[in-house]
Design a protein around this motif. Structure first.
Motif, short mmCIF file in Angstrom:
data_model
loop_
_atom_site.label_atom_id
_atom_site.label_comp_id
_atom_site.label_asym_id
_atom_site.label_seq_id
_atom_site.Cartn_x
_atom_site.Cartn_y
_atom_site.Cartn_z
N LEU A 1 7.59 -7.90 -3.97
CA LEU A 1 6.72 -8.28 -2.84
C LEU A 1 6.04 -9.62 -3.14
CD1 LEU A 1 5.13 -4.83 -1.98
CD2 LEU A 1 6.89 -6.05 -0.70
N ALA A 2 5.64 -9.86 -4.39
CA ALA A 2 5.03 -11.15 -4.74
C ALA A 2 6.01 -12.29 -4.51
CB ALA A 2 4.57 -11.12 -6.20
N ARG A 3 7.29 -12.03 -4.85
CA ARG A 3 8.29 -13.09 -4.60
C ARG A 3 8.46 -13.34 -3.11
NH1 ARG A 3 10.83 -10.35 -8.98
NH2 ARG A 3 12.20 -9.16 -7.57
N GLN A 4 8.36 -12.28 -2.31
CA GLN A 4 8.49 -12.45 -0.87
C GLN A 4 7.32 -13.26 -0.31
OE1 GLN A 4 10.99 -11.64 1.25
NE2 GLN A 4 12.08 -11.24 -0.67
N THR B 1 8.77 1.48 -11.62
CA THR B 1 9.40 1.17 -10.32
C THR B 1 8.41 0.48 -9.40
OG1 THR B 1 10.90 3.03 -10.54
CG2 THR B 1 10.56 2.16 -8.32
N GLN B 2 7.18 1.00 -9.36
CA GLN B 2 6.18 0.39 -8.50
C GLN B 2 5.87 -1.05 -8.94
OE1 GLN B 2 3.17 3.41 -9.03
NE2 GLN B 2 3.60 4.36 -7.03
N ARG B 3 5.86 -1.26 -10.23
CA ARG B 3 5.60 -2.64 -10.69
C ARG B 3 6.73 -3.58 -10.28
NH1 ARG B 3 3.93 -0.33 -16.58
NH2 ARG B 3 1.76 0.28 -16.06
N GLY C 1 -2.78 -6.82 -9.84
CA GLY C 1 -2.52 -8.07 -9.11
C GLY C 1 -1.29 -8.78 -9.66
N TYR C 2 -0.50 -9.35 -8.76
CA TYR C 2 0.75 -10.04 -9.14
C TYR C 2 0.70 -11.45 -8.58
CZ TYR C 2 2.32 -5.46 -10.60
OH TYR C 2 2.43 -4.28 -11.25
N PRO C 3 0.98 -12.45 -9.42
CA PRO C 3 0.78 -13.84 -9.01
C PRO C 3 1.77 -14.27 -7.91
CG PRO C 3 1.84 -13.73 -11.16
CD PRO C 3 1.44 -12.33 -10.83
N ILE C 4 1.23 -15.08 -7.02
CA ILE C 4 2.02 -15.73 -5.97
C ILE C 4 2.23 -17.17 -6.43
CG2 ILE C 4 2.12 -16.46 -3.57
CD1 ILE C 4 0.18 -14.13 -2.94
N ALA D 1 0.83 -1.20 0.00
CA ALA D 1 0.00 0.00 0.00
C ALA D 1 0.86 1.25 0.00
CB ALA D 1 -0.94 -0.02 1.21
N GLN D 2 1.98 1.18 0.74
CA GLN D 2 2.84 2.37 0.84
C GLN D 2 3.57 2.66 -0.47
OE1 GLN D 2 5.33 1.46 4.18
NE2 GLN D 2 3.76 1.99 5.72
N VAL D 3 4.10 1.62 -1.11
CA VAL D 3 4.90 1.87 -2.31
C VAL D 3 4.03 2.26 -3.50
CG1 VAL D 3 6.70 0.33 -1.55
CG2 VAL D 3 4.90 -0.55 -3.04
N THR D 4 2.75 1.85 -3.49
CA THR D 4 1.88 2.18 -4.63
C THR D 4 0.96 3.36 -4.34
OG1 THR D 4 0.18 0.63 -3.88
CG2 THR D 4 1.88 -0.21 -5.38
#
Length: 788
Positions: free
Chosen positions: A186-189, A178-180, A151-154, A75-78
């Motif tokens: 974050l999705a990788r995390q 950059t946000q993407r 949305g980014y896949p997990i 939420a913060q980065v976007t």
């Protein structure tokens, strides 16, 4: 859905998308155009994905800081008010972590994230109100009136997409590059958090399995003790040198109270001297891992010898780390005495000779029949008066005539033993049959012994065994072909080897279409023929089979008009079979089987076996082509043409195994293009891709043929230098550093694996190289650093 800390909620009439002119009319119910959840569940891939999700045991669990922190950061980065970690179940989406909403879950049919899961890729929609897939979604038309979605896949290491990390805004917008990238990170995390959970669950299950195994072991030991102490047989354990380590209480009841067999006593000291070699021989077999039995005399408490039948088996004692012999002994004294009584009464049993249903003969040392029972006469179809005085060899097939004399000589050297001989015999009516003859020498007081033969007609059994053996041989040969097909090997060699075995041929070849109209021998039991190509018209028989697509058997190849006679004489071919190999209705290859003798009768069994192998050959060729195609696609990075990370992992495992086997060192390095993001920002992504291709070619040009370079990810490259020491590797990697194009620089970290000092895993090597790369970056970039 309640917005946490959001401004006044916009309504559809507050935005241009709400007007009838701005978008086409939509049905009132939300009806996604993508395949429904029910159809996705029906697929095998969806079933596997759901199984992997449920195996994590994460659904409906309390919140966890690790996931909560990631959605807060999203939420913060976007700058979006809503951020979620969403996991897609069969009929719902459940939020493991959330910011800006109070809901814990929604139906899957209204989930934006379901499109990411089914599409297996990122999804960003600047204005949901203008997208036909989402315009009538209740979360767009109603609270919270979502407008923007990304949305980014997990994912999992196996490639399944379990859900997303997503952000939602109430106004139209787009994320920056950059946000993407930050959202992908974050999705990788999140994926890493899920993988960590999976490993934790597996470890817990492994602990449970080990605990259960320990309980079963304890119970097994308890049951063993209970059985041994209550058994009527003597149960004992003794070391390989004969020292007793345990003996059951039943020893006293079987051998008497004064038997003196107890722990610490050497068993051999209580065994009859004549039987000790038998016991030692049996114990030696147990040392080699065999279970065996032996019957020996043991001194009982009353100083009499008792016969014990001992079943011996290897037993490993984990407490002492020693191999012991487990012995279950039963008193068979009465049985042995009975056997002696039977031997003494053998004379009385001669009456059985005449009434026996099996054929029995007595012959002298010259092989002349001196006695035969009625069953033997019926077997040969000869009256008894005509049989006595005849030579046994008169009734035996000439090819088997030497078997009886050979068995007689061998039995002379082993008094008291018997031997089975399988021979073909011919009745007086000309019928050829098989017989099993058990031979033994009888010493009944005459100057010369007599050979007794118990004869059974085993013609039907022999035919069945031959058919079964042929079938098993065919299945075994085809099984080898199938295993090599499934293992990814080129099974052509296995196919022709199997052809030789099942057809009893001296030469077999596999022929396939080559360039143009030529036929090429792609597999042969004669390696010299592999690669030979010829026009089909050069061998009219093959041309006929390709044209008619029917099997062709040529009994006599010499002078046959369809066979090249020069080839016949050069290879010594007498009979030949051509069998088409078909894939569906298309003939894709041809099997050639030839013999160096004339086959006047090619049995249905051989034809069926060759036809079955032809089906396996079709599968092999199709599988081989498909496998090669998939290998090319799966192992190559599309941008640089280098091996990708998956291919690198496979090759690194092979290099480690080879280095360990040969005892050779090798070096693993990680290289990272310096300030690549800045280059991308200044010149654009297309130029960045061009730079990566040029870097790949520059690195590859400085390496040896045996070296391996792969694209590790992004602007990182992995390098393996087999049979290379640290100092030599530094020189090579310095050349790589100095070869960078377009004035760019690269940082390299590497480590050496020395088989004399350590045996690390692939992960350990990559971690060490990565640490060295980090040091190179930290100390100023554009340098080569060793892990030491």
């Amino acid at each position: 859905m309640t917005m946490g800390g959001a401004a006044a909620e916009p309504t559809p009439r507050d935005t241009p998308a709400a007007s009838a002119d701005a978008r086409p009319a939509m049905p009132r119910q939300f009806t996604p155009t993508e395949p429904s959840a029910a159809s996705a569940t029906a697929s095998a891939a969806e079933s596997a994905r759901l199984a992997e999700l449920h195996s994590l045991g994460i659904l409906d669990t309390p919140s966890e800081p690790g996931f909560d922190d990631l959605v807060t950061l999203a939420a913060q980065v976007t700058g979006c008010p809503i951020a979620l970690v969403s996991l897609i179940d069969e009929h719902r989406q459940w939020f493991k972590a959330r910011v800006g909403v109070d809901l814990c879950e929604t139906g899957r049919d209204v989930a934006f994230c379901d499109f990411v899961v089914r599409g297996r890729t990122e999804l960003e929609v600047g204005d949901l109100r203008r997208d036909p897939r989402f315009a009538d979604n209740p979360f767009v038309t109603g609270p919270p009136h979502a407008v923007f979605y990304a949305g980014y896949p997990i994912g999992t290491p196996g490639g399944a997409v379990l859900g997303t990390i997503c952000v939602i805004d109430l106004v139209e917008r787009n994320l920056t590059l950059t946000q993407r990238e930050q959202m992908r990170a974050l999705a990788r995390q999140v994926s890493s958090q899920l993988e960590l959970r999976r490993l934790t669950v597996e470890q817990a299950r492994e602990i449970e399995r080990r605990t259960a195994a320990q309980r079963r072991l304890a119970r097994s030991r308890s049951e063993y003790r209970l059985l041994t102490e209550n058994s009527g047989d003597v149960i004992a354990r003794f070391a390989l040198d004969g020292r007793i380590t345990y003996i059951s209480p039943s020893a006293a009841s079987v051998l008497g109270a004064g038997t003196a067999l107890e722990a610490g006593v050497n068993l051999l000291a209580r065994v009859h001297p004549d039987d000790r070699p038998h016991l030692r021989e049996a114990a030696e077999g147990v040392r080699e891992g065999e279970s065996t039995t032996c019957t020996v005399r043991v001194l009982a408490g009353d100083e009499n010898w008792r016969w014990l039948e001992c079943a011996l088996a290897p037993l490993y004692d984990p407490d002492r780390g020693e191999l012991e012999i487990h012995c279950a002994a039963r008193d068979v004294t009465e049985r042995v005495d009975a056997a002696g009584r039977i031997a003494r009464s053998e004379e009385r049993l001669r009456s059985i000779f005449q009434g026996s249903p099996m054929g029995i003969t007595l012959t002298d040392t010259d092989g002349r029949i001196i006695s035969a029972n009625p069953a033997m006469c019926r077997l040969l179809g000869v009256p008894q008066e005509e049989l006595i005085g005849r030579l046994r060899s008169e009734f035996v097939h000439p090819a088997d005539a030497a078997l009886h004399p050979g068995a007689m000589r061998e039995l002379m050297e082993r008094p008291g033993e018997s031997m089975e001989v399988l021979v073909r015999y011919q009745r007086y009516d000309g019928v050829l049959a098989w017989a099993s003859a058990w031979l033994s020498w009888i010493h009944d007081g005459d100057p010369e012994p007599h050979l007794m033969a118990h004869v059974f007609d085993v013609t039907d059994r022999r035919r069945a065994e031959t058919a079964l053996a042929d079938s098993e041989a065919n299945l075994a040969a085809i099984n080898v072909v199938t295993r090599r097909i499934l293992s990814g090997e080129d099974a052509r060699g296995a196919i022709v080897t199997a052809l030789v075995d099942i057809a009893g041929a001296n030469l077999a070849s596999l022929l396939e279409r080559g360039p143009g109209a030529d036929t090429v021998i792609t597999g042969s039991s004669d390696p010299r023929l592999v690669g030979t190509s010829f026009h089909p018209d050069a061998v009219p028989a093959t041309a006929a089979v390709w044209r008619e697509e029917e099997a062709l058997f040529i009994e006599r190849a010499e002078e046959h008009p369809l066979i090249n006679q020069d080839l016949v004489h050069a290879m010594g071919v007498k009979s030949i079979l051509y069998q088409p190999v078909k894939s569906g209705d298309e003939m894709i290859a041809l099997l050639s089987v030839s013999w160096d003798q004339v086959l006047t009768d090619l049995t249905d069994r051989r034809l069926a076996a060759v036809a079955l192998l032809a089906d396996e050959a079709a599968f092999a060729l199709e599988h081989d082509a498909l496998l090669r195609r998939y290998e090319d696609l799966a192992g190559t990075d599309q941008l640089t043409g280098l091996p990708n990370r998956r291919s690198w992992d496979e090759r690194l495992s092979v290099l480690i195994a080879a280095a360990r086997r040969r005892g050779e060192p090798f070096v693993v390095a990680l290289a990272d293009v310096d300030r690549f993001k800045n280059y991308n920002d200044a010149h654009g992504h297309l130029e960045g891709d061009v730079l990566l291709r040029e870097v790949a070619q520059a690195v590859k040009a400085e390496l040896r043929v045996v070296d391996v370079v792969a694209r590790w990810g992004g602007e990182e490259f992995a390098i393996a230098l087999p049979n290379c020491r640290d100092a030599d590797a530094r020189q090579v990697l310095e050349r790589v550093r100095q070869a960078m194009p377009r004035g760019q620089s690269i940082s390299i970290g590497y480590c050496e694996w020395d088989p004399a000092r350590s045996t690390p895993s692939a992960t350990d090597l990559m971690n060490r190289a990565d640490a060295a790369l980090y040091e190179a970056k930290r100390t100023g970039r554009d340098r080569v650093v060793s892990a030491g």
